[in-house]
Design a protein around this motif. Structure first.
Motif, PDB file in Angstrom:
ATOM      1  N   ILE A  18       0.850  -1.181   0.000  1.00 13.81           N
ATOM      2  CA  ILE A  18       0.000   0.000   0.000  1.00 13.81           C
ATOM      3  C   ILE A  18       0.887   1.233   0.000  1.00 13.81           C
ATOM      4  O   ILE A  18       1.799   1.365   0.791  1.00 13.81           O
ATOM      5  CB  ILE A  18      -0.947   0.007   1.217  1.00 13.81           C
ATOM      6  CG1 ILE A  18      -1.928  -1.144   1.082  1.00 13.81           C
ATOM      7  CG2 ILE A  18      -1.680   1.328   1.343  1.00 13.81           C
ATOM      8  CD1 ILE A  18      -2.872  -1.301   2.221  1.00 13.81           C
ATOM      9  N   GLY A  19       0.607   2.100  -0.913  1.00 14.38           N
ATOM     10  CA  GLY A  19       1.399   3.315  -1.021  1.00 14.38           C
ATOM     11  C   GLY A  19       2.689   3.109  -1.785  1.00 14.38           C
ATOM     12  O   GLY A  19       3.552   3.968  -1.789  1.00 14.38           O
ATOM     13  N   GLY A  27       8.730  10.106   7.919  1.00 10.20           N
ATOM     14  CA  GLY A  27       7.931  11.205   8.441  1.00 10.20           C
ATOM     15  C   GLY A  27       6.475  11.123   8.065  1.00 10.20           C
ATOM     16  O   GLY A  27       5.840  10.084   8.196  1.00 10.20           O
ATOM     17  N   ASN A  28       5.931  12.225   7.592  1.00  6.41           N
ATOM     18  CA  ASN A  28       4.503  12.326   7.301  1.00  6.41           C
ATOM     19  C   ASN A  28       4.063  11.437   6.148  1.00  6.41           C
ATOM     20  O   ASN A  28       2.905  11.074   6.056  1.00  6.41           O
ATOM     21  CB  ASN A  28       4.121  13.773   7.006  1.00  6.41           C
ATOM     22  CG  ASN A  28       4.199  14.638   8.234  1.00  6.41           C
ATOM     23  OD1 ASN A  28       4.101  14.136   9.350  1.00  6.41           O
ATOM     24  ND2 ASN A  28       4.397  15.930   8.047  1.00  6.41           N
ATOM     25  N   PHE A  34      -0.374   4.619   6.323  1.00  6.10           N
ATOM     26  CA  PHE A  34      -1.100   4.099   7.479  1.00  6.10           C
ATOM     27  C   PHE A  34      -2.564   4.522   7.415  1.00  6.10           C
ATOM     28  O   PHE A  34      -3.463   3.727   7.679  1.00  6.10           O
ATOM     29  CB  PHE A  34      -0.434   4.610   8.760  1.00  6.10           C
ATOM     30  CG  PHE A  34      -0.976   3.995  10.009  1.00  6.10           C
ATOM     31  CD1 PHE A  34      -0.673   2.690  10.334  1.00  6.10           C
ATOM     32  CD2 PHE A  34      -1.784   4.724  10.856  1.00  6.10           C
ATOM     33  CE1 PHE A  34      -1.166   2.111  11.486  1.00  6.10           C
ATOM     34  CE2 PHE A  34      -2.281   4.157  12.007  1.00  6.10           C
ATOM     35  CZ  PHE A  34      -1.970   2.854  12.327  1.00  6.10           C
ATOM     36  N   GLN A  35      -2.812   5.764   7.036  1.00 10.18           N
ATOM     37  CA  GLN A  35      -4.175   6.246   6.921  1.00 10.18           C
ATOM     38  C   GLN A  35      -4.909   5.539   5.792  1.00 10.18           C
ATOM     39  O   GLN A  35      -6.109   5.270   5.903  1.00 10.18           O
ATOM     40  CB  GLN A  35      -4.188   7.754   6.659  1.00 10.18           C
ATOM     41  CG  GLN A  35      -3.792   8.579   7.848  1.00 10.18           C
ATOM     42  CD  GLN A  35      -3.669  10.062   7.511  1.00 10.18           C
ATOM     43  OE1 GLN A  35      -3.735  10.448   6.347  1.00 10.18           O
ATOM     44  NE2 GLN A  35      -3.486  10.877   8.526  1.00 10.18           N
ATOM     45  N   ASP A  36      -4.200   5.236   4.710  1.00 13.17           N
ATOM     46  CA  ASP A  36      -4.826   4.558   3.578  1.00 13.17           C
ATOM     47  C   ASP A  36      -5.365   3.192   3.974  1.00 13.17           C
ATOM     48  O   ASP A  36      -6.413   2.768   3.486  1.00 13.17           O
ATOM     49  CB  ASP A  36      -3.839   4.412   2.421  1.00 13.17           C
ATOM     50  CG  ASP A  36      -3.538   5.741   1.742  1.00 13.17           C
ATOM     51  OD1 ASP A  36      -4.296   6.712   1.963  1.00 13.17           O
ATOM     52  OD2 ASP A  36      -2.544   5.801   0.997  1.00 13.17           O
ATOM     53  N   VAL A  37      -4.663   2.497   4.852  1.00 11.37           N
ATOM     54  CA  VAL A  37      -5.118   1.179   5.305  1.00 11.37           C
ATOM     55  C   VAL A  37      -6.463   1.314   6.015  1.00 11.37           C
ATOM     56  O   VAL A  37      -7.404   0.566   5.736  1.00 11.37           O
ATOM     57  CB  VAL A  37      -4.070   0.528   6.239  1.00 11.37           C
ATOM     58  CG1 VAL A  37      -4.627  -0.717   6.894  1.00 11.37           C
ATOM     59  CG2 VAL A  37      -2.800   0.211   5.482  1.00 11.37           C
ATOM     60  N   PHE A  38      -6.574   2.282   6.912  1.00 16.40           N
ATOM     61  CA  PHE A  38      -7.818   2.469   7.653  1.00 16.40           C
ATOM     62  C   PHE A  38      -8.927   3.024   6.768  1.00 16.40           C
ATOM     63  O   PHE A  38     -10.084   2.631   6.897  1.00 16.40           O
ATOM     64  CB  PHE A  38      -7.598   3.367   8.871  1.00 16.40           C
ATOM     65  CG  PHE A  38      -6.987   2.626  10.018  1.00 16.40           C
ATOM     66  CD1 PHE A  38      -7.773   1.856  10.850  1.00 16.40           C
ATOM     67  CD2 PHE A  38      -5.627   2.668  10.243  1.00 16.40           C
ATOM     68  CE1 PHE A  38      -7.217   1.146  11.894  1.00 16.40           C
ATOM     69  CE2 PHE A  38      -5.060   1.967  11.286  1.00 16.40           C
ATOM     70  CZ  PHE A  38      -5.854   1.199  12.117  1.00 16.40           C
ATOM     71  N   LEU A  87      -7.962  -4.367  12.979  1.00 20.60           N
ATOM     72  CA  LEU A  87      -6.971  -3.346  12.637  1.00 20.60           C
ATOM     73  C   LEU A  87      -6.880  -2.287  13.735  1.00 20.60           C
ATOM     74  O   LEU A  87      -5.792  -1.871  14.126  1.00 20.60           O
ATOM     75  CB  LEU A  87      -7.333  -2.673  11.310  1.00 20.60           C
ATOM     76  CG  LEU A  87      -7.030  -3.435  10.042  1.00 20.60           C
ATOM     77  CD1 LEU A  87      -7.629  -2.721   8.841  1.00 20.60           C
ATOM     78  CD2 LEU A  87      -5.537  -3.595   9.856  1.00 20.60           C
ATOM     79  N   ARG A  88      -8.028  -1.862  14.220  1.00 23.36           N
ATOM     80  CA  ARG A  88      -8.037  -0.862  15.295  1.00 23.36           C
ATOM     81  C   ARG A  88      -7.362  -1.393  16.552  1.00 23.36           C
ATOM     82  O   ARG A  88      -6.536  -0.712  17.167  1.00 23.36           O
ATOM     83  CB  ARG A  88      -9.481  -0.473  15.619  1.00 23.36           C
ATOM     84  CG  ARG A  88      -9.579   0.573  16.738  1.00 23.36           C
ATOM     85  CD  ARG A  88     -10.982   0.580  17.307  1.00 23.36           C
ATOM     86  NE  ARG A  88     -11.332  -0.725  17.809  1.00 23.36           N
ATOM     87  CZ  ARG A  88     -11.507  -1.011  19.096  1.00 23.36           C
ATOM     88  NH1 ARG A  88     -11.387  -0.082  20.001  1.00 23.36           N
ATOM     89  NH2 ARG A  88     -11.843  -2.226  19.485  1.00 23.36           N
ATOM     90  N   SER A  89      -7.659  -2.636  16.901  1.00 23.67           N
ATOM     91  CA  SER A  89      -7.069  -3.227  18.102  1.00 23.67           C
ATOM     92  C   SER A  89      -5.564  -3.356  17.975  1.00 23.67           C
ATOM     93  O   SER A  89      -4.811  -3.035  18.914  1.00 23.67           O
ATOM     94  CB  SER A  89      -7.681  -4.602  18.371  1.00 23.67           C
ATOM     95  OG  SER A  89      -9.056  -4.483  18.612  1.00 23.67           O
ATOM     96  N   LYS A  90      -5.096  -3.796  16.822  1.00 20.07           N
ATOM     97  CA  LYS A  90      -3.647  -3.929  16.612  1.00 20.07           C
ATOM     98  C   LYS A  90      -2.961  -2.574  16.619  1.00 20.07           C
ATOM     99  O   LYS A  90      -1.850  -2.433  17.131  1.00 20.07           O
ATOM    100  CB  LYS A  90      -3.348  -4.658  15.299  1.00 20.07           C
ATOM    101  CG  LYS A  90      -3.659  -6.122  15.349  1.00 20.07           C
ATOM    102  CD  LYS A  90      -2.764  -6.809  16.355  1.00 20.07           C
ATOM    103  CE  LYS A  90      -3.064  -8.286  16.401  1.00 20.07           C
ATOM    104  NZ  LYS A  90      -2.219  -8.982  17.366  1.00 20.07           N
ATOM    105  N   ALA A  91      -3.614  -1.565  16.052  1.00 19.90           N
ATOM    106  CA  ALA A  91      -3.027  -0.224  16.053  1.00 19.90           C
ATOM    107  C   ALA A  91      -2.916   0.300  17.483  1.00 19.90           C
ATOM    108  O   ALA A  91      -1.888   0.892  17.858  1.00 19.90           O
ATOM    109  CB  ALA A  91      -3.861   0.717  15.198  1.00 19.90           C
TER     110      ALA A  91
END
Length: 103
Positions: A18-19, A27-28, A34-38, A87-91
């Motif tokens: 991804i990406g 950095g950003n 990471f945002q793309d996954v969510f 995914l949320r729990s792992k994050a």
């Protein structure tokens, strides 16, 4: 002999891919992947829920011939929710682990 129709398996994007079209240095730019996954997981939940609602409506109004599509849509919706929750729990676990690291 009859030919059977088999739908080919389409590989899912792994987190590492991804990406990959973007040059992620640090950095950003890493936040973007990471945002793309969510975002993808949230969009998947929205789409599967909308599909389930549509299938249930079609079944209740008698516009659907095969009733097995409704449980299949329900299973897809449930799996997409479970994936997002995992995914949320792992994050959160990862974040908490990084907060425990002392430098």
């Amino acid at each position: 002999m009859e030919q059977m129709f088999i739908t080919p398996i389409i590989p899912l994007n792994s987190i590492g891919n991804i990406g990959s079209d973007k040059k992620i240095a640090s950095g950003n730019a890493g936040n973007s992947a990471f945002q793309d996954v969510f975002r993808e997981a949230i969009q998947n939940v929205k789409e599967t829920d909308k599909n389930l609602t549509t299938q249930e409506y079609l079944l209740s109004t008698g516009q659907i011939n095969d009733a097995h599509t409704v449980p299949a849509a329900a299973a897809k919706a449930q799996l997409s929710i479970e994936l997002l929750t995992a995914l949320r729990s792992k994050a959160l676990e990862s974040y908490n682990e990084m907060m425990r690291i002392s430098i």
